[in-house]
Design an enzyme around this catalytic site. Structure first.
Site, PDB file in Angstrom:
ATOM      1  N   HIS A   1       0.864  -1.184   0.000  1.00 40.93           N
ATOM      2  CA  HIS A   1       0.000   0.000   0.000  1.00 40.93           C
ATOM      3  C   HIS A   1       0.902   1.236   0.000  1.00 40.93           C
ATOM      4  CE1 HIS A   1      -3.636  -2.392   1.055  1.00 40.93           C
ATOM      5  NE2 HIS A   1      -2.723  -3.165   1.619  1.00 40.93           N
TER       6      HIS A   1
ATOM      7  N   ARG B   1      -0.440   4.410  -0.536  1.00 44.12           N
ATOM      8  CA  ARG B   1      -1.290   5.458   0.037  1.00 44.12           C
ATOM      9  C   ARG B   1      -1.581   6.638  -0.884  1.00 44.12           C
ATOM     10  NH1 ARG B   1      -3.383   1.904   3.264  1.00 44.12           N
ATOM     11  NH2 ARG B   1      -2.185   1.407   5.134  1.00 44.12           N
TER      12      ARG B   1
ATOM     13  N   ASN C   1      -6.923   0.742  -2.651  1.00 40.42           N
ATOM     14  CA  ASN C   1      -7.694   1.460  -1.627  1.00 40.42           C
ATOM     15  C   ASN C   1      -7.081   2.823  -1.310  1.00 40.42           C
ATOM     16  OD1 ASN C   1      -5.498   0.182  -0.418  1.00 40.42           O
ATOM     17  ND2 ASN C   1      -6.564  -0.238   1.499  1.00 40.42           N
TER      18      ASN C   1
ATOM     19  N   ASP D   1      -8.632  -5.278  -2.263  1.00 35.48           N
ATOM     20  CA  ASP D   1      -7.949  -5.535  -0.994  1.00 35.48           C
ATOM     21  C   ASP D   1      -8.304  -4.489   0.058  1.00 35.48           C
ATOM     22  OD1 ASP D   1      -5.787  -7.135   0.451  1.00 35.48           O
ATOM     23  OD2 ASP D   1      -5.127  -5.070   0.740  1.00 35.48           O
TER      24      ASP D   1
ATOM     25  N   HIS E   1      -8.703 -10.657  -1.089  1.00 32.90           N
ATOM     26  CA  HIS E   1      -8.639 -10.372   0.348  1.00 32.90           C
ATOM     27  C   HIS E   1      -9.682 -11.267   1.002  1.00 32.90           C
ATOM     28  CE1 HIS E   1      -8.092  -7.732   3.925  1.00 32.90           C
ATOM     29  NE2 HIS E   1      -9.371  -7.996   4.137  1.00 32.90           N
TER      30      HIS E   1
ATOM     31  N   HIS F   1      -2.027 -12.635   1.395  1.00 29.30           N
ATOM     32  CA  HIS F   1      -1.651 -12.775   2.815  1.00 29.30           C
ATOM     33  C   HIS F   1      -2.289 -13.984   3.511  1.00 29.30           C
ATOM     34  CE1 HIS F   1      -5.372 -10.498   2.968  1.00 29.30           C
ATOM     35  NE2 HIS F   1      -4.791  -9.317   2.814  1.00 29.30           N
TER      36      HIS F   1
ATOM     37  N   ASP G   1       2.835  -6.769   2.176  1.00 33.21           N
ATOM     38  CA  ASP G   1       1.627  -6.064   2.635  1.00 33.21           C
ATOM     39  C   ASP G   1       2.015  -4.803   3.395  1.00 33.21           C
ATOM     40  OD1 ASP G   1      -0.997  -5.389   2.978  1.00 33.21           O
ATOM     41  OD2 ASP G   1      -1.493  -7.006   4.365  1.00 33.21           O
TER      42      ASP G   1
ATOM     43  N   HIS H   1       0.907   3.639   8.431  1.00 30.81           N
ATOM     44  CA  HIS H   1      -0.061   4.427   9.188  1.00 30.81           C
ATOM     45  C   HIS H   1       0.695   5.432  10.048  1.00 30.81           C
ATOM     46  CE1 HIS H   1      -3.503   2.000   8.077  1.00 30.81           C
ATOM     47  NE2 HIS H   1      -2.884   0.899   8.461  1.00 30.81           N
TER      48      HIS H   1
END
Length: 421
Positions: free
Chosen positions: A59, A61, A91, A149, A176, A229, A302, A306
């Site tokens: 990811h 972002r 996402n 995902d 996912h 995953h 993965d 954050h």
């Protein structure tokens, strides 16, 4: 401009050889035992030299959450981990459910020149699990595959139609796999530790039930499905059955799912909160066996950045996931040192097999005429993984300030040195 990597221990998916790697422009011109005069020479004595690592699940972002990560910072972290190609999930905000967003990500990574960012296109518009995206348009604009995902496509009919659609483009769907009804309000693996912690649990069946469904749908549609995953023993068993039945299924597992267990959650440290959750020792054993017998095809990070404030909350309120670009190498080397994996396994799981799934035929192998995406790894160096070493914008990892062993010391992308430790 020519570059020579001398005294290399060259690791491919099928063998380890020794020699010098001559790079001319962005191509491996030759592998030789001769000393060749070049503009740049790097002595790789005692080091392992692998094809550039390919991460099939991460990811980045951007767009929309640049305070966590952006394409440039993701590239800097990736190459520090020896990763020269990384697939990013849809996402974002806006979601990668249209061609302009996909093109933006690809073009920005090309402009940076650090690594190739390959976006997944969303399977459904807005990741809502209802209406299919314009998959043909997304394929034409460079997406590497399709995934919702972060969300499970719970409607089996929608998943069936999506698999039928991607078959015509010879693409695939990355799944996912969490049954949201069984997951309920769970935060961690359901079992002894969740009871001790007093936290709602998520049974492993929430994963394996969706995997079984989607493997059966892949058989029905004669399409390609990739399981993200993988975390549980039951899931490995179901994927093994699907492969034995000749169904076109591939799978990945992350370093944290073959390194950590739910016992780590006893501290209530939110950096151990994952989706799917950390499981138990028997699940780690099943994943490692899955790597060895070919049931699980890839190691993927993965990588999920954050901001600190988002993780510095109660366990149930924290977002899931950790950063992983720079810890994949040392965590995999740990399993090599333990005798559970080999160096050729490493090259197969994180370069050769991903290149085949993604149909990147010029990658995944160090050989004459191939693209010069190369990582040089020092397997013996020990260090503390500090905020200074970390290249991501985020620091959400349980391995921060921990002692690690092994890291990338040189990363070459298209024959250009883009990272040096």
């Amino acid at each position: 401009m020519k570059t020579l990597l001398k005294n290399c221990k060259i690791v491919n998916h099928d063998k380890i050889t020794e020699g010098n790697i001559l790079i001319n422009g962005n191509i491996i011109e030759d592998i030789t035992n001769e000393d060749v005069y070049t503009d740049n020479v790097y002595d790789c004595s005692g080091k392992y030299v692998l094809p550039g690592l390919i991460d099939m699940h991460s990811h980045m972002r951007e767009p929309g959450f640049e305070y966590k990560e952006d394409i440039t910072s993701a590239g800097q972290a990736a190459i520090a981990g020896g990763i020269t190609t990384a697939c990013c999930m849809a996402n974002t905000k806006p979601v990668i459910d249209n061609a302009p967003v996909a093109a933006f990500i690809i073009n920005k990574s090309k402009k940076d020149g650090l690594f190739d960012a390959l976006p997944y296109g969303a399977v459904t518009k807005g990741l809502k699990g209802e209406e299919l995206t314009e998959m043909g348009d997304l394929i034409e604009n460079g997406v590497c595959g399709f995934s919702d995902d972060g969300y499970t496509i719970m409607n089996a009919e929608v998943m069936r139609r999506a698999l039928e659609y991607v078959r015509y483009f010879d693409s695939f769907i990355s799944v996912h796999a969490i049954d949201t009804n069984l997951q309920g309000s769970g935060y961690m693996n359901e079992g002894r530790i969740s009871t001790i912690n007093g936290l709602n649990g998520i049974p492993s069946e929430s994963e394996s039930i969706i995997i079984a469904r989607d493997i059966m749908l892949a058989r029905l549609t004669k399409s390609r499905v990739h399981i993200s995953h993988v975390s549980s023993k039951e899931s490995v068993d179901i994927i093994r059955w699907g492969k034995n039945e000749g169904i076109n299924v591939t799978a990945e597992a992350t370093p944290h799912h073959f390194t950590l267990t739910d016992e780590n959650c006893l501290t209530y440290d939110t950096n151990y909160k994952m989706s799917p959750p950390l499981r138990e020792e028997e699940d780690i054993e099943a994943i490692l066996q899955g790597f060895k017998d070919g049931t699980i095809d890839c190691i993927s990070t993965d990588h999920a950045p954050h901001q600190d404030d988002e993780k510095f909350v109660e366990f149930g309120l924290a977002p899931v996931g950790i950063i992983g670009y720079q810890t994949a190498v040392p965590l995999t080397i740990k399993k090599i040192d333990e005798g559970r994996l080999s160096w050729t396994d490493f090259a197969k799981l994180m370069s050769y097999n991903p290149s085949k799934i993604l149909k990147k035929e010029n990658l995944g192998v160090i050989a004459k005429g191939r693209q010069a995406d190369i990582v040089v790894i020092d397997s013996d160096v020990e260090y503390t993984y500090t905020k200074e070493i970390n290249k991501s914008k985020s620091f959400n990892t349980p391995f921060l300030n921990k002692q690690l062993k092994g890291r990338a010391i040189y990363t070459f992308k298209n024959g250009i040195l883009v990272y040096m430790a």
